[in-house]
Design a protein around this motif. Structure first.
Motif, short mmCIF file in Angstrom:
data_model
loop_
_atom_site.label_atom_id
_atom_site.label_comp_id
_atom_site.label_asym_id
_atom_site.label_seq_id
_atom_site.Cartn_x
_atom_site.Cartn_y
_atom_site.Cartn_z
N PHE A 73 0.81 -1.22 0.00
CA PHE A 73 0.00 0.00 0.00
C PHE A 73 0.85 1.27 0.00
CE2 PHE A 73 0.92 0.18 4.44
CZ PHE A 73 0.48 1.40 4.96
N MET A 74 2.15 1.14 0.28
CA MET A 74 3.05 2.30 0.24
C MET A 74 3.93 2.30 -1.01
SD MET A 74 3.94 2.76 4.30
CE MET A 74 4.99 4.19 4.04
N ALA A 75 3.59 1.49 -1.99
CA ALA A 75 4.24 1.59 -3.30
C ALA A 75 3.72 2.85 -4.00
CB ALA A 75 3.91 0.35 -4.13
N PRO A 76 4.45 3.37 -4.99
CA PRO A 76 3.91 4.48 -5.78
C PRO A 76 2.52 4.11 -6.32
CG PRO A 76 6.20 4.13 -6.34
CD PRO A 76 5.80 2.98 -5.44
N GLU A 77 1.56 5.03 -6.18
CA GLU A 77 0.18 4.68 -6.50
C GLU A 77 0.01 4.17 -7.94
OE1 GLU A 77 -4.08 6.83 -7.09
OE2 GLU A 77 -2.94 7.48 -5.34
N LYS A 78 0.78 4.74 -8.87
CA LYS A 78 0.62 4.33 -10.27
C LYS A 78 0.94 2.84 -10.47
CE LYS A 78 5.29 5.85 -11.58
NZ LYS A 78 6.07 6.80 -12.42
N GLU A 79 1.77 2.28 -9.59
CA GLU A 79 2.10 0.85 -9.71
C GLU A 79 0.92 -0.03 -9.31
OE1 GLU A 79 5.68 -0.13 -7.63
OE2 GLU A 79 6.88 1.37 -8.71
N ASN A 80 0.02 0.52 -8.52
CA ASN A 80 -1.16 -0.24 -8.07
C ASN A 80 -2.39 0.02 -8.93
OD1 ASN A 80 -0.35 -1.92 -5.91
ND2 ASN A 80 -0.11 -0.13 -4.59
N ILE B 74 -13.93 0.94 10.64
CA ILE B 74 -12.94 0.20 11.40
C ILE B 74 -11.83 -0.21 10.45
CG2 ILE B 74 -12.50 -1.85 12.80
CD1 ILE B 74 -15.59 -1.89 13.32
N ALA B 75 -10.60 0.17 10.76
CA ALA B 75 -9.44 -0.21 9.95
C ALA B 75 -8.49 -0.99 10.85
CB ALA B 75 -8.77 1.02 9.35
N PHE B 76 -8.64 -2.31 10.84
CA PHE B 76 -7.74 -3.17 11.61
C PHE B 76 -6.43 -3.30 10.85
CE2 PHE B 76 -11.88 -5.15 13.09
CZ PHE B 76 -11.80 -4.70 14.40
N THR B 77 -5.39 -2.57 11.27
CA THR B 77 -4.06 -2.59 10.68
C THR B 77 -4.09 -2.02 9.27
OG1 THR B 77 -3.55 -4.58 11.97
CG2 THR B 77 -1.97 -3.94 10.30
N GLY B 78 -4.14 -0.68 9.19
CA GLY B 78 -4.15 -0.05 7.88
C GLY B 78 -3.82 1.43 7.95
N GLY B 79 -3.57 2.00 6.76
CA GLY B 79 -3.29 3.42 6.64
C GLY B 79 -3.67 3.89 5.25
N LEU B 80 -3.62 5.19 5.03
CA LEU B 80 -3.90 5.74 3.70
C LEU B 80 -2.84 5.27 2.71
CD1 LEU B 80 -4.93 9.33 4.80
CD2 LEU B 80 -6.44 7.60 3.79
N ILE B 81 -3.26 5.17 1.44
CA ILE B 81 -2.48 4.49 0.40
C ILE B 81 -1.60 5.48 -0.36
CG2 ILE B 81 -2.68 3.22 -1.78
CD1 ILE B 81 -5.26 1.96 -0.61
N GLY B 82 -0.37 5.03 -0.68
CA GLY B 82 0.54 5.81 -1.52
C GLY B 82 1.95 5.82 -0.97
N GLU B 83 2.91 6.07 -1.84
CA GLU B 83 4.31 6.13 -1.40
C GLU B 83 4.47 7.24 -0.35
OE1 GLU B 83 8.71 6.07 -3.47
OE2 GLU B 83 7.05 7.02 -4.55
N THR B 84 3.86 8.37 -0.63
CA THR B 84 3.67 9.43 0.37
C THR B 84 2.19 9.79 0.33
OG1 THR B 84 4.16 11.17 -1.24
CG2 THR B 84 6.00 10.35 0.10
N ILE B 85 1.69 10.39 1.38
CA ILE B 85 0.27 10.75 1.41
C ILE B 85 0.07 12.07 0.65
CG2 ILE B 85 -1.64 11.48 2.88
CD1 ILE B 85 -0.74 9.48 4.94
N ASP B 86 -0.79 12.02 -0.34
CA ASP B 86 -1.14 13.21 -1.12
C ASP B 86 -2.39 13.82 -0.47
OD1 ASP B 86 -1.90 15.15 -2.88
OD2 ASP B 86 -2.01 13.83 -4.64
#
Length: 208
Positions: free
Chosen positions: A64-71, A126-138
């Protein structure tokens, strides 16, 4: 690359007679059938339950912390699938403030990403073990007002997939967007969902 098909498992009360709805989002390698069983622990009895199934058991191919375009295009496809499901629920007379979300790991990241791109007064998340997606948060992607939607976010420390720093940064952004956020970090907890987390989520999000 793959695009997600509409394949949704349902349980609980039929949507036409339910007071609320819960959208469950599974983790990488797991299934809709697995995650919908979480309600055996949450014990919400007056809800229609929905769990979409990701193609190949994964919502997006890389971390989930890969560059967004890769996902992409898998990530956009997943977000669109959730949006369509939420629209269908609302069309069946369950308002957004009675729509809840619950996800684990990759599904928790997707939960936070979806609600933050579409901020509104939801029932809760509820987010059990998670965060916002992206290499950095936009930060520019996330606008709107949660109007005190309760959001519970948790992780272990350390977690092999989700850094504590990203969990805390995500929680802070949701707070800025007027969500009622509780972040819980569990030292030494493995990549799973503990009974303590389930109890906290029940109390904070469902007031049970």
């Amino acid at each position: 690359m793959y695009i997600h098909q509409k394949n949704i498992i349902t349980a609980g009360i039929p949507m036409e007679s339910a007071d609320k709805a819960i959208v469950f989002l599974h983790g990488r390698g797991a299934s809709a059938a697995d995650i919908i069983q979480l309600n055996q622990h949450l014990k919400v009895t007056d809800a229609a339950l929905f769990a979409p199934q990701a193609s190949n058991h994964s919502w997006y191919p890389y971390g989930f912390m890969a560059p967004e375009k890769e996902n992409q295009p898998a990530l956009d496809s997943a977000l669109e699938l959730i949006d369509d499901l939420v629209a269908e629920i609302v069309a069946n007379r369950i308002p957004l403030n009675k729509v809840f979300f619950a996800g684990f790991s990759q599904g928790a990241c997707l939960t936070l990403e979806y609600i933050s791109r579409n901020a509104a007064r939801y029932g809760g998340a509820i987010a059990f073990t998670g965060g916002l997606i992206g290499e950095t948060i936009d930060r520019s992607k996330y606008t709107g007002d949660f109007m005190q939607t309760p959001v519970f976010i948790s992780t272990g420390n350390p977690d092999p997939h989700v850094p504590v720093s990203r969990v805390e940064e995500s929680g802070a952004i949701l707070k800025e967007m007027n969500a009622d956020v509780q972040v819980k970090i569990y030292p030494g907890r493995v990549h799973t969902i503990s009974n303590q987390e389930l109890e906290l989520a029940r109390k904070m999000v469902f007031h049970l």
